[in-house]
Design a protein around this motif. Structure first.
Motif, PDB file in Angstrom:
ATOM      1  N   ASP A 145       0.720  -1.244   0.106  1.00 53.08           N
ATOM      2  CA  ASP A 145      -0.067   0.091  -0.040  1.00 53.08           C
ATOM      3  C   ASP A 145       0.904   1.222  -0.074  1.00 53.08           C
ATOM      4  O   ASP A 145       2.010   1.291   0.355  1.00 53.08           O
ATOM      5  N   ALA A 146       0.318   2.289  -0.542  1.00 57.18           N
ATOM      6  CA  ALA A 146       1.022   3.459  -0.583  1.00 57.18           C
ATOM      7  C   ALA A 146       1.071   4.375   0.791  1.00 57.18           C
ATOM      8  O   ALA A 146       1.612   5.302   1.069  1.00 57.18           O
ATOM      9  N   ASP A 147      -0.025   3.994   1.664  1.00 56.33           N
ATOM     10  CA  ASP A 147      -0.497   4.728   2.628  1.00 56.33           C
ATOM     11  C   ASP A 147       0.700   4.411   3.936  1.00 56.33           C
ATOM     12  O   ASP A 147       0.676   3.352   4.368  1.00 56.33           O
ATOM     13  N   GLN A 148       1.401   5.131   4.241  1.00 64.83           N
ATOM     14  CA  GLN A 148       2.350   5.335   5.239  1.00 64.83           C
ATOM     15  C   GLN A 148       1.839   4.682   6.613  1.00 64.83           C
ATOM     16  O   GLN A 148       2.338   3.867   7.124  1.00 64.83           O
ATOM     17  N   PRO A 162       5.387  -1.242   1.772  1.00 63.42           N
ATOM     18  CA  PRO A 162       5.370   0.112   1.204  1.00 63.42           C
ATOM     19  C   PRO A 162       5.495  -0.114  -0.297  1.00 63.42           C
ATOM     20  O   PRO A 162       6.394  -1.147  -0.992  1.00 63.42           O
ATOM     21  N   VAL A 163       4.654   0.583  -1.268  1.00 61.73           N
ATOM     22  CA  VAL A 163       4.585   0.215  -2.418  1.00 61.73           C
ATOM     23  C   VAL A 163       5.828   0.560  -3.314  1.00 61.73           C
ATOM     24  O   VAL A 163       6.088   0.355  -4.365  1.00 61.73           O
ATOM     25  N   SER A 164       6.553   1.592  -2.776  1.00 60.32           N
ATOM     26  CA  SER A 164       7.975   2.011  -3.064  1.00 60.32           C
ATOM     27  C   SER A 164       8.866   0.846  -3.240  1.00 60.32           C
ATOM     28  O   SER A 164       9.781   0.771  -4.226  1.00 60.32           O
TER      29      SER A 164
END
Lengths: 252, 252
Positions: A145-148, A162-164
């Motif tokens: 997910d992108a949401d921290q 993290p999507v990173s």
DNA sequence: AAATGTGAAAGATTTCACAGCG
DNA sequence: CGCTGTGAAATCTTTCACATTT
């Protein structure tokens, strides 16, 4: 929609394979020519019905019974099964366990499918926890997910990443399929990243048409589409009801 | 997903629907003869593409452009639109806003659809919060769950109600469609209750074949099926890759 | 006797080519 | 001239009937 030939597999010798379009006569076992898409979708339903029967301890089933359980008619069921081979016994029916195994093999469910879920909102979580996946050769191996604020949370025994770190984690987990449960706006971008990482099978819940090279298989599930189709039928039912009311009135 | 249109197309087999070879009797908007199911599914995609264009301020579009946006070819798009009527201008193209309105009308989206969601697990919540619903004539008017601890919780501005109050709430909220996002084991029972309450349009996410009178439209979305279809294609791709590797080796 | 497996017919869907209209 | 709208052909899917096998 789909090219190419055989597969490896096992069991069940089979006919020389209808000549058709000059395909190489299949090798030893299992490898059949392609299954029509409409048939393919139904085979998955048969498979589920068979699983239930297996659980219930039912050992033998006729095409009539299995068709009933799957909500289709029996000639269609038999035709569908005939694309795989002849796995029944005339005058008797099918062995539940054996047929189940054959369909699984034909669909490729005996391989190891490792699924990455991109997007851990309610939908992504629902998917991550969906028991139907684990129980049929699909293993969820990563959740992004992108949401921290979500990173590190655990869902169904899996930490949200993290999507990173998508590319690195895909490689590390050896994912070979992906589910996109992200907002429409970012779906194409993530699809591109998945494809760049070598993923060639994607199931998307995002309501957008995704562009991808044609060696990449994309399937789309679209809730809005489904409701709209229902709306269309309901509306027609309404209209024809009104029409028949009118006819009834006129008839008096 | 098919298409399915995109490939989400197939699945959800309904009954034949004796065609009847009548002309589409060009009335005003709306009530035409029937739209082929395959076409219907794609029309919802066109509609979405048109919405995006509308938002982007695009006023005119050619069949070529719209087809591209929807991921189909242009003759198919034109054929699909022809089931509704002639809403384009030869030599020019289609007015985005007008065409969008005509498709909406044909699909019955101008009516008031009131959706009850049965099952407030992750999937039900995802659906309750899905923006795509509200934005096209669908209003979620009730959300049910059997889990006591969930009752009263608010999701997307809607309080979760006990499923024991299903019948009363359906009537009170005048719901005319339902979504089933409950476990397979209880899906049939809840389906029966919905039908008894007069609901005739149901979208089910439960992995079971539901039985219902045939005046009730049921559509099924099945994640396991979708993944299995992907697996089938992926497996074939793998095998043919191996096969072509082998051919390459032999060719040397 | 019973139920599968499958050609062949019937029915839908998609593609194509071009007539028709602005 | 350009692009839509649509018959007709090609392709795919479903249904049917029955020969085949146990």
């Amino acid at each position: 929609m789909d090219p190419d030939e055989a597969r490896s597999g096992e069991a069940a010798g089979l006919q020389p394979v209808a000549a058709g379009t000059g395909r190489p006569a299949a090798g030893t076992a299992g490898s059949k020519r392609h299954i029509p898409p409409a048939s393919l979708a139904r085979l998955t339903i048969y498979l589920r019905a068979l699983s239930v029967m297996l659980t219930d301890g039912i050992e033998r089933v006729s095409s009539e019974e299995l068709a009933e359980a799957a909500g289709v008619n029996s000639p269609m069921l038999r035709k569908d099964l005939s694309y795989l081979g002849s796995y029944g016994t005339r005058g008797v029916g099918y062995d539940v366990s054996y047929l189940s195994g054959q369909i699984s093999a034909a669909l490729g469910l005996t391989l190891n499918w490792r699924v990455a879920i991109v997007g851990a909102g309610n939908l992504g979580r629902a998917l991550a926890g969906y028991p139907g996946f684990g129980t049929r050769g699909f293993e969820v191996v990563a959740l992004f997910d992108a949401d921290q604020t979500m990173i590190g949370q655990e869902v169904g025994g899996l930490k949200i990443r993290p999507v990173s770190a998508l590319e690195a984690e895909l490689e590390k987990t050896e994912a070979n399929m992906a589910v996109l449960s992200v907002p429409a706006e970012v779906a194409q971008e993530l699809c591109d990243r998945l494809v760049a990482s070598g993923i060639t099978s994607i199931l998307s819940f995002a309501p957008v048409v995704l562009q991808a090279p044609k060696n990449v298989q994309i399937r789309k599930v679209d809730m809005a589409t489904e409701l709209q189709i229902l709306a269309y039928h309901a509306q027609r039912a309404q209209v024809s009801e009104i029409a028949s009311d009118a006819r009834a009135r006129l008839a008096r």
